[in-house]
Enzyme design. Structure first.
Site, PDB file in Angstrom:
ATOM      1  CB  THR A  23      -2.901  25.201  -2.957  1.00  0.00           C
ATOM      2  OG1 THR A  23      -3.814  24.403  -2.034  1.00  0.00           O
ATOM      3  CG2 THR A  23      -3.128  24.668  -4.312  1.00  0.00           C
ATOM      4  CB  VAL A  24      -0.543  29.592  -3.666  1.00  0.00           C
ATOM      5  CG1 VAL A  24       0.285  30.634  -4.414  1.00  0.00           C
ATOM      6  CG2 VAL A  24      -1.933  29.493  -4.224  1.00  0.00           C
ATOM      7  CE  LYS A 114      -8.789  34.701  -5.360  1.00  0.00           C
ATOM      8  NZ  LYS A 114      -9.213  33.330  -6.013  1.00  0.00           N
ATOM      9  N   GLY A 196     -12.604  18.731  -5.253  1.00  0.00           N
ATOM     10  CA  GLY A 196     -11.804  19.786  -4.609  1.00  0.00           C
ATOM     11  C   GLY A 196     -11.788  21.126  -5.276  1.00  0.00           C
ATOM     12  CG  ASP A 210     -13.276  33.427  -6.786  1.00  0.00           C
ATOM     13  OD1 ASP A 210     -12.150  33.699  -6.206  1.00  0.00           O
ATOM     14  OD2 ASP A 210     -13.251  33.457  -8.236  1.00  0.00           O
ATOM     15  CE  LYS A 214     -10.662  34.996  -9.228  1.00  0.00           C
ATOM     16  NZ  LYS A 214     -10.975  33.532  -9.939  1.00  0.00           N
ATOM     17  N   GLY A 327      -4.700  26.776  -9.319  1.00  0.00           N
ATOM     18  CA  GLY A 327      -3.750  25.824  -9.048  1.00  0.00           C
ATOM     19  C   GLY A 327      -2.324  26.304  -8.430  1.00  0.00           C
TER      20      GLY A 327
END
Ligand code: NAP
Length: 351
Positions: A23-24, A114, A196, A210, A214, A327
């Protein structure tokens, strides 16, 4: 009329290895192609993508305009031959070993990882410092929103009191669907999975892991303390029930998963530092937990997958940053910002 020669023309390229084309990574590769001239101007030399490491060379992928010959399943040899390694493969290994190899070999590193940073960031930064190299990771915390840079650089002359925020978009999507649309909690969780929005292992999101990673990175950057994941007072959203949402609604409040870090003891250098617990420097508390907030508070107004961070600092007062916390394009924006900064420094150091 002859055109003026650009400063970067004739400059030796800055060689870049990309680890990951998901994705990235795919978005980073695409922008490196589309914006090659712009980036060359900004850096003072072209950025040359020398290769893209993937796990499965046979997987069909849409990397239009990118030479298929750039793909490799041999990341080791890629990191040995470049100036900057961009790690967007995720996971602990082999990412950790590749980053260490890159730093020892004289490359700088940009990463969005992360969990790796929360678990091993201190060792990686020590290795980088010893090698005179950099590890940059703006994308690891709230993707496109420049919160790391704000905490570490923009507020370097201030004293941060607290950082709090909605820093996991998937759980915010779920909580928002329940609060605003009256969707049953379990159905909202199912829908987030179907769309998703949840990590492959949904406990990462639902149990607050998650968000914990962070907020740990932000606390380290804000106060220079060695907090780890074990220091986070953590509660996820999986134990919430429809009755919890109902009673919140009755009081004009909504439930949000809030991550926070705050200074609860004297500032660094005071005589009582030795009582500060497991971390050196100021006493810092770190937590992730479902929290009731007024529906008209900025956190209460944070919709769907949007993230928001509020920083309280002694001189600056209250600062608010919000935007997309995930995203491909959004995360690539932060990765590329770091890449350009690191590449500029390398070009400046050539003279
Ligand atoms: N997605 C987001 O919105 C977002 C936001 C912020 C931060 N991040 C972070 O960015 C990183 C990448 O996320 P992503 O969503 O892009 O992941 P992804 O879509 O799963 O892509 C991972 C890529 O890495 C490659 N890869 C994985 N293991 C590998 C190995 N052992 N050797 C070589 N290549 C390997 C995969 O190869 P194949 O294609 O062959 O499988 C794939 O191309 C993660 O650390 C994530 O936490 C993501």
């Amino acid at each position: 009329m002859p055109r003026e020669q650009q400063a970067h023309e004739g400059a030796a390229p800055v060689r870049v290895a990309l680890l990951g084309a998901g994705t990235v990574g795919a978005a980073v590769a695409q922008r490196l192609m589309d914006r090659a001239d712009l980036f060359a101007q900004r850096v003072g030399a072209p950025l040359e993508l020398t290769g893209i490491a993937v796990r499965d060379l046979g997987r069909p992928r849409d990397l239009s305009g990118i030479l298929p010959g750039l793909l490799t399943d041999d990341p080791e040899s890629l990191v040995d031959q470049v100036d900057v390694v961009v790690e967007v493969m995720g996971g602990i290994q082999p990412a950790r070993g590749l980053i260490e190899r890159a730093l020892r070999g004289g490359a700088d590193v940009v990463t969005a990882n992360k969990q790796l940073l929360a678990q091993h960031g201190s060792e990686l930064e020590a290795l980088a410092a010893g090698a005179g190299r950099r590890v940059e990771f703006e994308a690891a915390v709230v993707a496109a929103v420049p919160v790391m840079r704000t905490v570490r650089d923009a507020l370097a002359g201030d004293e941060i009191r607290s950082i709090s925020g909605i820093i996991n978009g998937s759980t915010n999507y779920i909580l928002d669907m329940v609060a605003r649309q009256g969707m049953p909690f379990q159905e909202a969780v199912r829908q987030a999975g179907d769309l998703g929005y949840l990590e492959a292992d949904p406990t990462e999101d639902l149990e607050g892991l998650d968000a914990a990673a962070k907020i740990v990175l932000l606390a380290r950057a804000a106060w220079g303390v060695d907090v780890g994941l074990d220091d986070v007072q953590r509660e996820g959203i999986s134990g919430l029930t429809d009755a919890d949402f109902e009673s919140a609604r009755g009081t004009g409040q909504v439930i949000k998963l809030i991550a926070s870090a705050w200074r609860s003891g004297p500032a660094s250098g005071s005589a009582s530092d030795s009582a500060a617990g497991p971390v050196s420097g100021p006493r810092i508390e770190v937590a992730v937990r479902p929290t009731l907030v007024a529906a008209d508070h900025p956190f209460g107004q944070t919709r769907e997958g949007t993230n928001m961070v509020i920083i309280e600092a002694e001189s600056a007062g209250s600062l608010r940053l919000s935007g997309a916390g995930a995203g491909g394009d959004e995360t690539a924006s932060a990765v590329l910002g770091d890449l350009i900064n690191v590449a500029r420094s390398r070009v400046a150091a050539r003279d």
